[in-house]
Scaffold this motif. Sequence first.
Motif: not given
Length: 378
Positions: A33, A45, A48, A115, A122, A124-125, A157-158, A161, A169, A171
């Motif tokens: 990332s 989102f 892709k 993501t 999912n 997420i970084t 952001y979360f 998403a 998710f 994280l």
Amino acid sequence: MADFFDYLDWRGDLTFDIVPFNKIDALLLSQISYTILDGVVCKSFYEKKTLAQVAKDFSDLPDSEERINIGFLINDRTTELMMRSAETARFRNIEVCGFRNIYSEENVEQFAALTFLINGKNVITFRGTDDTIVGWKEDFNIAWLPEIPAQKDALEYFSEACQSLDGDFILAGHSKGGNLVINTAVRCGEALQNRISEIYNFDGPGFSSDFFESPEYKAVEKKILSFYPGFSVVGMIFHHPKKFEIVKSDGFAFWQHDAMNWQIMGSNFINEGDFTEESRLFYKAFNEWIDKLDTEQKKDFVETMFYILEASGAKTNNEIEKEALKCTARMLASYAEMDKARRKETKKILSMFKDVIADDIPIFKPLVLLKNNLRILG
């Protein structure tokens, strides 16, 4: 000793159906990332790309070679790691979306997120602190601000998403990213907390001690997995979770923070028995000192330290590394203009940091030289 590239040799041919997502995958994606993916991965989102396509599109950029140099503090093999991962059966077909990159000197804000879609999960970084002085100042603003801009960005952001993607998710984040994933999980509300299965914090700066006593933190505490190298400095800034794993790193001193130096065996880390004495002493001294300050004093501590650093005229660690003497001269001039009380506070700050990080992090190197010249200026 084995690292990410060895892990790709060991596990790269095994899909996530065969070997489920694990902590090494979480750290590896957190490292990826840091890659400069502006114009490569879409903000949406819904649009892709496979990681293999991301790697190809990155290679086709006219400035791809320039993008490999992410900054003095980010390992220059990060882009290579993304490329190598994209060649493996394990990672090539995972989908990537939702790239964000926000930077503002005015708001003291540095945030980036990405993501990954893996087997219905999912991931997420949140990117850690980059090469900029702004990024470092935002980290220290955690001491006195109820919410730094990057924490607000991460929550938004979360939330977006969760509205856009189905499923649970994971994280994950390294450095400041580790702080962001914990803060997001704690503050996102019960409904969104229920969609989080795991939270990976890799050597992220912590929080005030009362943060860990809140019912919101208790609600996700069992989902949090924290990891620190034996010589940890970033993770020792403010208080960290009580449960954690100490990872062996081949890096020297501060460079143990670099995840590319963390040692791996199979799908696990190689562990250390305890933190180094330097890390333990820094954690105790720094947090006992800052816990005694009120909000205004904490703000003044941060503003004083970065008033000096910003006087250098540099914007990044890389610039300071190249122009250390010029930067130090400017900082000495700014110190000379301070009143007596502020000089006293500055000496305390410099003494706090000089033994653990000042010799390794470019933005603190001029502070060492400044500390050595304080007797001249008084």
